[in-house]
Scaffold this motif. Structure first.
Motif, PDB file in Angstrom:
ATOM      1  N   PHE A 121     -16.727  23.856 -18.409  1.00  0.00           N
ATOM      2  CA  PHE A 121     -15.550  23.564 -17.576  1.00  0.00           C
ATOM      3  C   PHE A 121     -15.956  22.507 -16.567  1.00  0.00           C
ATOM      4  O   PHE A 121     -16.448  22.804 -15.483  1.00  0.00           O
ATOM      5  N   ASP A 122     -15.740  21.242 -16.931  1.00  0.00           N
ATOM      6  CA  ASP A 122     -16.317  20.153 -16.136  1.00  0.00           C
ATOM      7  C   ASP A 122     -15.438  19.704 -14.980  1.00  0.00           C
ATOM      8  O   ASP A 122     -15.878  18.899 -14.153  1.00  0.00           O
ATOM      9  N   GLY A 123     -14.199  20.172 -14.944  1.00  0.00           N
ATOM     10  CA  GLY A 123     -13.333  19.732 -13.854  1.00  0.00           C
ATOM     11  C   GLY A 123     -11.898  20.128 -14.116  1.00  0.00           C
ATOM     12  O   GLY A 123     -11.599  20.839 -15.086  1.00  0.00           O
ATOM     13  N   ILE A 124     -11.027  19.675 -13.239  1.00  0.00           N
ATOM     14  CA  ILE A 124      -9.622  20.036 -13.381  1.00  0.00           C
ATOM     15  C   ILE A 124      -8.786  18.811 -13.742  1.00  0.00           C
ATOM     16  O   ILE A 124      -7.566  18.852 -13.682  1.00  0.00           O
ATOM     17  N   ARG A 125      -9.465  17.728 -14.086  1.00  0.00           N
ATOM     18  CA  ARG A 125      -8.748  16.498 -14.449  1.00  0.00           C
ATOM     19  C   ARG A 125      -9.129  16.074 -15.866  1.00  0.00           C
ATOM     20  O   ARG A 125     -10.303  16.133 -16.247  1.00  0.00           O
ATOM     21  N   ASP A 126      -8.141  15.620 -16.599  1.00  0.00           N
ATOM     22  CA  ASP A 126      -8.423  15.201 -17.974  1.00  0.00           C
ATOM     23  C   ASP A 126      -9.331  13.984 -18.026  1.00  0.00           C
ATOM     24  O   ASP A 126     -10.080  13.805 -18.996  1.00  0.00           O
ATOM     25  N   THR A 127      -9.274  13.146 -16.998  1.00  0.00           N
ATOM     26  CA  THR A 127     -10.156  11.964 -17.001  1.00  0.00           C
ATOM     27  C   THR A 127     -11.627  12.395 -17.038  1.00  0.00           C
ATOM     28  O   THR A 127     -12.464  11.729 -17.659  1.00  0.00           O
ATOM     29  N   THR A 128     -11.915  13.517 -16.397  1.00  0.00           N
ATOM     30  CA  THR A 128     -13.288  14.027 -16.400  1.00  0.00           C
ATOM     31  C   THR A 128     -13.689  14.433 -17.823  1.00  0.00           C
ATOM     32  O   THR A 128     -14.787  14.104 -18.289  1.00  0.00           O
ATOM     33  N   TYR A 129     -12.781  15.144 -18.497  1.00  0.00           N
ATOM     34  CA  TYR A 129     -13.100  15.579 -19.868  1.00  0.00           C
ATOM     35  C   TYR A 129     -13.220  14.375 -20.807  1.00  0.00           C
ATOM     36  O   TYR A 129     -14.053  14.366 -21.714  1.00  0.00           O
ATOM     37  N   GLU A 130     -12.389  13.390 -20.558  1.00  0.00           N
ATOM     38  CA  GLU A 130     -12.484  12.189 -21.406  1.00  0.00           C
ATOM     39  C   GLU A 130     -13.857  11.536 -21.241  1.00  0.00           C
ATOM     40  O   GLU A 130     -14.456  11.080 -22.205  1.00  0.00           O
ATOM     41  N   ALA A 131     -14.362  11.523 -20.002  1.00  0.00           N
ATOM     42  CA  ALA A 131     -15.665  10.878 -19.757  1.00  0.00           C
ATOM     43  C   ALA A 131     -16.818  11.693 -20.336  1.00  0.00           C
ATOM     44  O   ALA A 131     -17.737  11.132 -20.932  1.00  0.00           O
TER      45      ALA A 131
END
Lengths: 456, 74
Positions: A207-217
């Protein structure tokens, strides 16, 4: 020419002050070489020189006084044999506590970042149930039972994962943790129910964050909604969840406060957050490596800042069983919507107390809290135990408000310290059934190849 | 769904338990369990003559065990 694992802006400038020496490896050829910790101002670097491949410098810590204190606390002899000789080595300084079973090399993601180097393209067959049963037997013959982490690859690629848990239960293992990206848990609530019924205790959810941009990175595609669904399905199945962010400097180190706030909103089934500052092993993007390393002190400072002081850097205790540079933890109680620090309890570490009790403590800490519902005594009952009921009820209510923050900094070829490695208590089972410390098992050189995954 | 832990409310009291030592009928009496500095006042069948206390098995293996573990793990 000096090769470096830190960004140019972090290049050491101040005068050197050597703190201590140890042994490490050359990041290129992975040969064991001498290394030393050097303070430049408040920053601590590991410096080493390979005769063939030159000099290397890696940022290790920020805060000289604290570093020196922790190094003293963790004083010991560097592992004498080196990370390539772990199999059959009897000189490991630490008893194993947690064991990772890589039950599948397959994965339903191909993350740009993966210590196991797994991907959707992997075609390696999963180990059979008979092979896994053999692993369990080997573990019982080597000091088990241990806490079992079902890992991979992505362990939920297996339809028979509940059977893998049952095999372990039959052989005397009692704590099962699933290390997962959560995609299948989000898609198949029935599968989650089957895992819970089989005896799974807790889900360590990437669970790397609450933003999709984080998951994309970090993961290559947006995933936040799927994480939320996975958590909901775990809650429905009565499973505890620990959120596990891989934290990369400049990518999601600004989201730490948001992650904790999200976790707080998902209590009591979300039991805590376990941060893993990114290490450079397996598959990683060179540009992430270039952007520099996030140290534990920097992570904790960011957490304090982003939580507006609700969580403080000083709340955290270093490990006392594994090396104190490897991990940190703090326990909280939610009171009127805010986290209140609880006294540091060494039983938070699963190795500092007798093993049965240790497994129980870990299981309670990470599993979904119970609801205590005693049947009220009937007229003519043989006994009355209201005081016991009241105690257990109160304990259950407290448990629902408990929350744990912790983290672990894995080592890589740039910062590997053989003294730390000798104290490692997390082991992986190699495909041929041997126990190997985690940071040796996953160690890879600059060519992304290592000793134990059949590449080097 | 939350995991629930339930315990028996206790077997019926009309079984006519008698003290193994002196044969007297056991009667519900105040008893205090102590463990690791905690005290728990309960009521259990006890012999009024010699003080022998009967702890039902489901109580020992249920609530009492759970309380002991909670205190040990604290």
């Amino acid at each position: 020419m000096e090769k470096t694992a830190v960004a140019p802006s972090e290049q050491p400038r101040a005068a050197n002050r050597v703190i201590s020496g140890t042994r490490s490896v050359c990041p290129v050829c992975l040969e064991v070489i001498d290394a030393r910790y050097v303070a430049r101002g408040e920053r601590i670097y590991m410096e080493k020189q390979c005769k063939k491949h030159g000099a290397f410098t890696a940022l290790v810590w920020e805060g000289a006084e604290e570093f020196e204190r922790l190094v003293r606390a963790g004083e010991g002899q560097p592992c004498p044999s080196g990370p390539q000789h772990c199999i059959g080595c009897r000189q490991h300084a630490q008893k194993t506590c947690c064991v990772l079973l890589e039950v599948s090399d397959r994965c339903n993601l191909s993350c740009p970042v993966c210590f196991a180097g797994s991907s959707e393209a992997v075609a390696t067959p999963d180990p059979s149930l008979a092979t896994i049963a053999g692993w369990y037997d080997m573990l019982m013959q080597n000091g088990g039972p241990f806490n079992i982490q079902l890992s991979g690859g992505e362990p939920t690629m297996r339809d028979d994962l509940p059977e893998v848990i049952r095999l372990g239960l039959e052989r005397g293992f009692s704590f099962f943790q699933l290390n997962t990206n959560g995609l299948r848990l989000a898609q198949e609530p029935d599968y989650v129910q089957r895992l819970a019924q089989a005896g799974l205790n807790t889900v360590f959810l990437q669970f790397d964050g609450i933003r999709d941009t984080t998951y994309e990175a970090i993961r290559g595609r947006p995933l936040f909604d799927e994480k939320v669904r996975a958590i909901a399905h775990c809650r429905q199945a009565g499973l505890g969840v620990v959120l596990v962010p891989t934290v990369a400097k400049g990518v999601n180190d600004h989201e730490l406060g948001d992650i904790v706030a999200f976790a707080k909103g998902q209590m009591p089934h979300v039991r805590g957050v376990h941060f893993q500052p990114m290490s450079f092993f397996g598959r990683y993007q060179e540009d992430l490596a270039d952007s520099g390393r996030l140290t534990i002190p920097a992570l904790l400072r960011a957490l304090e800042q982003q939580s507006r002081g609700e969580i403080k850097k000083g709340d955290f205790s270093p490990a006392n069983t594994e090396h104190p540079l490897c991990s940190f933890h703090a326990d909280y109680l939610l009171e009127e919507g805010r986290f209140v620090l609880q006294p540091s309890c060494e039983s938070a570490c699963c190795c500092s107390v007798p093993s049965d009790q240790a497994r129980r403590v870990v299981a309670r800490k990470w599993s979904a809290p119970e609801v205590y519902a005693p049947t009220p005594p009937e007229e003519g009952s043989l006994y009355r135990a209201d005081a016991l009921d009241a105690f257990l009820q109160q304990r259950a209510e407290v448990e629902r408000r408990q929350f744990a923050l912790s983290g672990m900094a894995f080592q890589d070829a740039f910062n590997l310290d053989l003294n730390r490695l000798g104290r490692c208590y997390i082991a992986e089972v190699s495909p041929d059934g041997h126990l190997v410390p985690f940071c040796a098992y996953n160690l890879t050189g600059t060519d992304h190849a290592g000793f134990y995954r059949g590449v080097k | 769904m939350d995991r629930q832990k339930t315990y028996d409310a206790g077997v019926s009291g009309d079984e006519g338990l008698r003290c193994a030592r002196c044969g007297e009928p056991l009667v519900l009496s105040p008893v205090t369990f102590t463990y690791l500095g905690h005290a728990f006042p309960v009521e259990l069948p006890a012999c009024e003559a010699c003080g022998l206390v009967f702890v039902p098995e489901e109580l020992a293996k249920g609530r009492i065990l759970h309380v002991e573990r909670s205190l040990e793990d604290k």
